[in-house]
Design an enzyme around this catalytic site. Structure first.
Site, PDB file in Angstrom:
ATOM      1  N   ASP A 251      -5.154  -6.945   5.921  1.00  0.00           N
ATOM      2  CA  ASP A 251      -6.384  -6.287   5.498  1.00  0.00           C
ATOM      3  C   ASP A 251      -7.433  -7.331   5.119  1.00  0.00           C
ATOM      4  O   ASP A 251      -8.594  -7.267   5.543  1.00  0.00           O
ATOM      5  CB  ASP A 251      -6.070  -5.372   4.310  1.00  0.00           C
ATOM      6  CG  ASP A 251      -7.207  -4.425   3.965  1.00  0.00           C
ATOM      7  OD1 ASP A 251      -8.239  -4.446   4.667  1.00  0.00           O
ATOM      8  OD2 ASP A 251      -7.069  -3.664   2.992  1.00  0.00           O
TER       9      ASP A 251
ATOM     10  N   ASP B 284      -2.657 -18.011   1.553  1.00  0.00           N
ATOM     11  CA  ASP B 284      -3.787 -18.700   0.932  1.00  0.00           C
ATOM     12  C   ASP B 284      -4.285 -19.828   1.822  1.00  0.00           C
ATOM     13  O   ASP B 284      -5.496 -20.043   1.978  1.00  0.00           O
ATOM     14  CB  ASP B 284      -3.420 -19.201  -0.463  1.00  0.00           C
ATOM     15  CG  ASP B 284      -2.069 -19.889  -0.525  1.00  0.00           C
ATOM     16  OD1 ASP B 284      -1.325 -19.867   0.478  1.00  0.00           O
ATOM     17  OD2 ASP B 284      -1.743 -20.440  -1.593  1.00  0.00           O
TER      18      ASP B 284
ATOM     19  N   TYR C 113       0.813  -1.211   0.000  1.00  0.00           N
ATOM     20  CA  TYR C 113       0.000   0.000   0.000  1.00  0.00           C
ATOM     21  C   TYR C 113       0.850   1.266   0.000  1.00  0.00           C
ATOM     22  O   TYR C 113       0.372   2.343  -0.350  1.00  0.00           O
ATOM     23  CB  TYR C 113      -0.930   0.030   1.221  1.00  0.00           C
ATOM     24  CG  TYR C 113      -2.031  -1.008   1.207  1.00  0.00           C
ATOM     25  CD1 TYR C 113      -2.298  -1.763   0.073  1.00  0.00           C
ATOM     26  CD2 TYR C 113      -2.797  -1.240   2.330  1.00  0.00           C
ATOM     27  CE1 TYR C 113      -3.298  -2.718   0.062  1.00  0.00           C
ATOM     28  CE2 TYR C 113      -3.810  -2.193   2.339  1.00  0.00           C
ATOM     29  CZ  TYR C 113      -4.058  -2.932   1.188  1.00  0.00           C
ATOM     30  OH  TYR C 113      -5.049  -3.868   1.188  1.00  0.00           O
TER      31      TYR C 113
END
Length: 421
Positions: free
Chosen positions: A312, A288, A205
């Site tokens: 997030d 994952d 980010y």
């Protein structure tokens, strides 16, 4: 319980962990690490047993402490739930001998409409000068077509960087009253109590270079996921400290089988654990697999530490285990200066102004601010107890209601919590 293997080697799946069947008010907001900010070091809840609730007072007491708060009303449902949160804070302050002065600091869509900037310099100055920052949700469809640097989310990222709040604490604990509101079976989620420690001011980010550019007549979009060793060290310590104050188990989530940045992440987290926190059990999991395991067997998790983008996503997934993302608060803290306290959920512009928004996450963000931002645990526990009592009375907003529950709007829920203080 299955013991995790030697740290730093393989991705692991924990298949079964013995957990308590019921939660207490004292673990609604999890436990915080010893990161210093605002007025004091952050305390942690070392015991999972419920402390005695503060005695209810029939009359307000004179205020002997005053705190300066920056208020960020937000967009969409933000102003509605913020109004409820402030009402609860004010009433709690009267009962606990606390007073508050508020300065509004527009950020996000509201700030764009007022000034053309998602983060006006004046708003950042107000936040930096405060004892704590209480924020609601920002963003909305109205501003989705603006350039990236002018969208509401750019203001939020700039605020986090400007306050240097690098550690995001996101608790996801299912309350006994809301077990059946979860989209998963009761036997999978009963007793879930997860704390996600998310790195907040680095990673993809914030990494450079980023942008969209033309190459040989073709447009390319790109971002950079980058972490320095010191950045990983400091968030790892927060993760370990948090785990130490909870169950003593920490799961570090990365993508070390593919990403170089994750290989450094895993190496550094493993070293910090071995050198500084040998009493905390450390395991590693690919992101994952972590997402899959959170749905398959969420009870295996207690404290998770991970990077910005992974945190997030995983914290939102964890939030839905509890029945509604509208129930969960969060705290963003740094080494010093004010913390930032806000609901996990978004601004929900589609229901703005309809008085149907769930204000519980905003109310619990107020509690988190009192406990971890202002070092006022008695006031925080009073609010948590009032929320629990409200839920015990079968009162719900529509997003968490089950057959037989009483469904109320945002303002009416706030009134119920006020009565139960």
């Amino acid at each position: 319980a299955v013991q995790p293997p030697t740290p730093g080697t393989t991705d692991v799946t924990l298949t079964s962990v013995t957990r308590p069947n019921k939660m207490s008010t004292s673990c609604m907001l999890g436990a915080a690490p010893s990161v210093r900010y605002a007025r004091s070091s952050v305390g942690g809840i070392k015991s999972k047993t419920r402390a005695s609730a503060p005695a209810r007072r029939s009359l307000a007491v004179s205020a002997d402490k005053n705190y300066k708060l920056a208020i960020i009303p937000g967009d969409g449902i933000g102003p509605e739930i913020m109004a409820v949160g402030k009402d609860v804070l004010e009433e709690c302050g009267k009962l606990e001998g606390l007073s508050f002065s508020y300065t509004e600091a527009p950020i996000g869509g509201q700030a764009i409409d007022l000034t053309g900037s998602p983060l006006p310099e004046e708003s950042l100055t107000i936040c930096r000068a405060s004892d704590a920052c209480l924020m609601s949700s920002i963003g909305g469809y109205k501003w989705d077509t603006l350039p990236g640097n002018l969208r509401p989310e750019a203001g939020l990222l700039g605020l986090r960087a400007g306050l240097k709040v690098f550690a995001n604490l996101r608790p996801a604990a299912i309350l006994p009253q809301l077990v059946d509101a979860s989209s998963l079976k009761r036997e999978l989620v009963e007793g879930v109590d997860i704390m996600v420690v998310r790195e907040l001011t680095g990673g993809i980010y914030f990494g450079e270079p980023k942008g969209v550019e033309l190459r040989d007549g073709v447009r390319y979009g790109f971002n950079t996921m980058v972490y320095s060793e010191p950045e990983i060290e400091r968030i790892a310590r927060v993760g370990f400290e948090t785990a130490r104050k909870r169950s003593g188990r920490l799961c570090s989530v990365d993508k070390a089988n593919v990403l170089d940045v994750s290989r450094l992440w895993r190496e550094v987290v493993t070293r910090i654990g071995a050198e500084e926190f040998p009493d905390v059990e450390l395991s590693h999991m690919y992101v994952d697999n972590a997402a899959m395991q959170m749905i398959r067997c969420p009870l295996q998790f207690d404290t998770i530490v991970t990077g910005n983008i992974f945190g997030d996503i995983l914290s939102d997934a964890a939030a839905m285990l509890t029945g509604s993302i509208g129930m969960l608060p969060s705290a963003a803290v740094g080494s010093d200066g004010p913390g930032l306290f806000e609901p996990v959920h978004g601004s929900a512009p589609d229901i703005a102004g309809k008085d149907i928004a769930n204000p519980f996450a905003q109310i619990l963000s107020v509690s988190m601010m009192l406990k971890y931002g202002l070092n006022e645990p008695a006031a925080a526990e009073r609010i948590e107890a009032a929320v629990m009592k409200t839920l015990d009375q079968g009162v719900r907003t529509s997003d968490i209601a089950q057959p037989g529950d009483t469904t109320l709007g945002c303002k009416a829920i706030g009134e119920k919590v006020l009565q139960n203080l």
